[in-house]
Scaffold this motif. Structure first.
Motif, PDB file in Angstrom:
ATOM      1  N   LEU A 295      38.729  22.972  66.151  1.00  0.00           N
ATOM      2  CA  LEU A 295      37.801  23.392  65.672  1.00  0.00           C
ATOM      3  C   LEU A 295      37.722  23.226  64.121  1.00  0.00           C
ATOM      4  O   LEU A 295      37.011  22.929  63.314  1.00  0.00           O
ATOM      5  N   PHE A 296      39.062  23.585  63.481  1.00  0.00           N
ATOM      6  CA  PHE A 296      39.223  23.591  62.121  1.00  0.00           C
ATOM      7  C   PHE A 296      39.299  21.934  61.637  1.00  0.00           C
ATOM      8  O   PHE A 296      38.895  21.570  60.690  1.00  0.00           O
ATOM      9  N   VAL A 297      39.965  21.034  62.612  1.00  0.00           N
ATOM     10  CA  VAL A 297      39.932  19.808  62.415  1.00  0.00           C
ATOM     11  C   VAL A 297      38.668  19.311  62.113  1.00  0.00           C
ATOM     12  O   VAL A 297      38.212  18.322  61.367  1.00  0.00           O
ATOM     13  N   GLY A 298      37.526  19.775  63.091  1.00  0.00           N
ATOM     14  CA  GLY A 298      36.321  18.895  63.190  1.00  0.00           C
ATOM     15  C   GLY A 298      35.553  19.541  61.912  1.00  0.00           C
ATOM     16  O   GLY A 298      35.080  18.884  61.262  1.00  0.00           O
ATOM     17  N   PHE A 299      35.613  20.991  61.429  1.00  0.00           N
ATOM     18  CA  PHE A 299      35.166  21.207  60.397  1.00  0.00           C
ATOM     19  C   PHE A 299      35.813  20.510  59.223  1.00  0.00           C
ATOM     20  O   PHE A 299      34.782  20.312  58.145  1.00  0.00           O
ATOM     21  N   TRP A 300      36.813  20.240  58.999  1.00  0.00           N
ATOM     22  CA  TRP A 300      37.570  19.238  58.019  1.00  0.00           C
ATOM     23  C   TRP A 300      36.834  18.060  57.644  1.00  0.00           C
ATOM     24  O   TRP A 300      36.688  17.629  56.605  1.00  0.00           O
ATOM     25  N   ILE A 301      36.768  17.353  59.038  1.00  0.00           N
ATOM     26  CA  ILE A 301      36.408  16.032  58.949  1.00  0.00           C
ATOM     27  C   ILE A 301      34.679  16.133  58.468  1.00  0.00           C
ATOM     28  O   ILE A 301      34.258  15.267  57.546  1.00  0.00           O
ATOM     29  N   ASP A 302      33.884  16.845  58.985  1.00  0.00           N
ATOM     30  CA  ASP A 302      32.493  16.975  58.615  1.00  0.00           C
ATOM     31  C   ASP A 302      32.396  17.368  57.160  1.00  0.00           C
ATOM     32  O   ASP A 302      31.472  16.966  56.544  1.00  0.00           O
ATOM     33  N   SER A 303      33.262  18.216  56.674  1.00  0.00           N
ATOM     34  CA  SER A 303      33.050  18.811  55.349  1.00  0.00           C
ATOM     35  C   SER A 303      33.577  17.770  54.242  1.00  0.00           C
ATOM     36  O   SER A 303      33.010  17.607  53.042  1.00  0.00           O
ATOM     37  N   TYR A 304      34.710  17.389  54.629  1.00  0.00           N
ATOM     38  CA  TYR A 304      35.510  16.460  53.394  1.00  0.00           C
ATOM     39  C   TYR A 304      35.543  15.005  53.658  1.00  0.00           C
ATOM     40  O   TYR A 304      36.053  14.386  52.464  1.00  0.00           O
TER      41      TYR A 304
END
Length: 335
Positions: A295-304
């Motif tokens: 979930l955190f990797v997905g958030f990182w990809i989408d955001s940054y």
């Protein structure tokens, strides 16, 4: 381990890799509680009682239930509690963050120093190279467990109960506590319990890495509470560090399954994990970390990485919204 037993015993400088012994895949029953922290140290007299599985399960269940009920009763957009609007509350929150920052730094330094001393000590016991490193990590007799983990790790396990105050602070401020945050705190209680209850060598990774991340995070919270400006890039760096902790720490933990180190006492190679409890603790930690990492990797990809701006991106999916909410609250309010 048959192939390993045919190796020349004189080659004791390197650890060997092989398939895990079948014994460690059995269900962990009838395993004695390991020797706890030194007599007279903090909470040492309660060690056996606190190693009862009912303790973390009960506390985690009560915590999750209370958070759920608090979220339902107040709803999103609620006003802060009256006490949360006082100066005393602000000072208590700052004191809470300072305490956890200093405690985490003390734990990280203590465990890291114990690790270095243990590995150096193993290198003096007629071992060299990677075999001395892994014996220092894995041996229950004179390894990291005896030289610090049973003390620092046990206190770190107890700190997971104290950290639920982070959630209390969030709720007091009138904010919602996300499902991911509840999972994060509850899972940490059970994961640390398993590692200490079965004296699992890989739990040193949780203690060292997590205490380092918490030192940085609670230092950030302290600065924020004191209204000291912090660059926004720091938030991104902290989220990145959390992901690195999950990925690298989890991978290193799994490596313990396949490592055999040379034991001069028995004059043969010995598996790092020697009983089903240690394996169960490893699996519990990896299973706990897997969804957090995803979930955190997905958030990182989408955001940054994709860099989607709020004005042009498509509506956020419910799961993505929860991840973003959790990541933001973890940095901006409390973990």
């Amino acid at each position: 381990m048959g192939a390993l037993q045919t190796r020349k015993i004189s080659n004791n400088s390197s650890a060997l890799l092989s398939s895990p012994p079948a014994l460690i895949f059995h269900f962990p029953v009838g395993i004695d509680i390991p020797q706890g922290p030194p007599e007279g140290s903090l909470f040492a007299s309660s060690f056996d009682w606190l190693m009862d599985i009912r303790v973390p399960i009960t506390i985690a269940t009560v915590y999750a239930t209370c958070v759920h009920l608090a979220n339902r009763s107040r709803g999103p957009g609620s006003q802060p509690a009256r006490f949360a609007r006082t100066a005393l509350f602000k000072y208590l929150v700052i004191a809470h963050n300072i305490f956890l920052c200093l405690y985490s730094a003390w734990t990280c330094y203590g465990m890291s120093s114990s690790l270095v001393r243990t590995v150096i000590g193993a290198s003096h016991a007629h071992l060299r190279g990677s075999s001395s490193f892994w014996r220092g990590l894995c041996s229950l007799n004179d390894g990291i467990w005896e030289n610090g983990l049973k003390y620092y790790g046990f206190l770190f396990y107890l700190s997971k109960f104290y950290e639920v105050l982070d959630t209390v602070i969030i709720l007091a401020k009138g904010k919602q506590s996300s499902l991911l945050q509840t999972y994060h705190h509850s899972g940490a209680m059970l994961s640390m319990w398993a590692g200490i209850r079965w004296a699992a060598p890989p739990i040193w990774i949780f203690v060292v890495f997590n205490s380092l991340i918490h030192t940085l995070m609670y230092f950030y919270y302290t600065l924020s509470g004191l209204k000291i400006p912090v660059p926004k890039a720091v938030k991104r760096a902290l989220t990145t560090a959390q992901i690195c902790q999950f990925v690298f720490g989890g991978s290193l933990a799994v490596a313990h399954l396949f490592v055999y180190y040379f034991d001069p006492d028995s004059n043969q190679y010995t598996s790092c994990l020697v009983n089903p409890g240690q394996t169960a603790a490893l699996f519990m930690n990896v299973i706990y970390l897997a969804p957090l990492t995803y979930l955190f990797v997905g958030f990182w990809i989408d955001s940054y990485v994709r860099g989607r701006k709020s004005s042009t991106k498509k509506p956020t999916k419910p799961v993505e919204a929860k991840v973003e909410e959790y990541a933001d609250k973890m940095i901006e309010s409390q973990e």
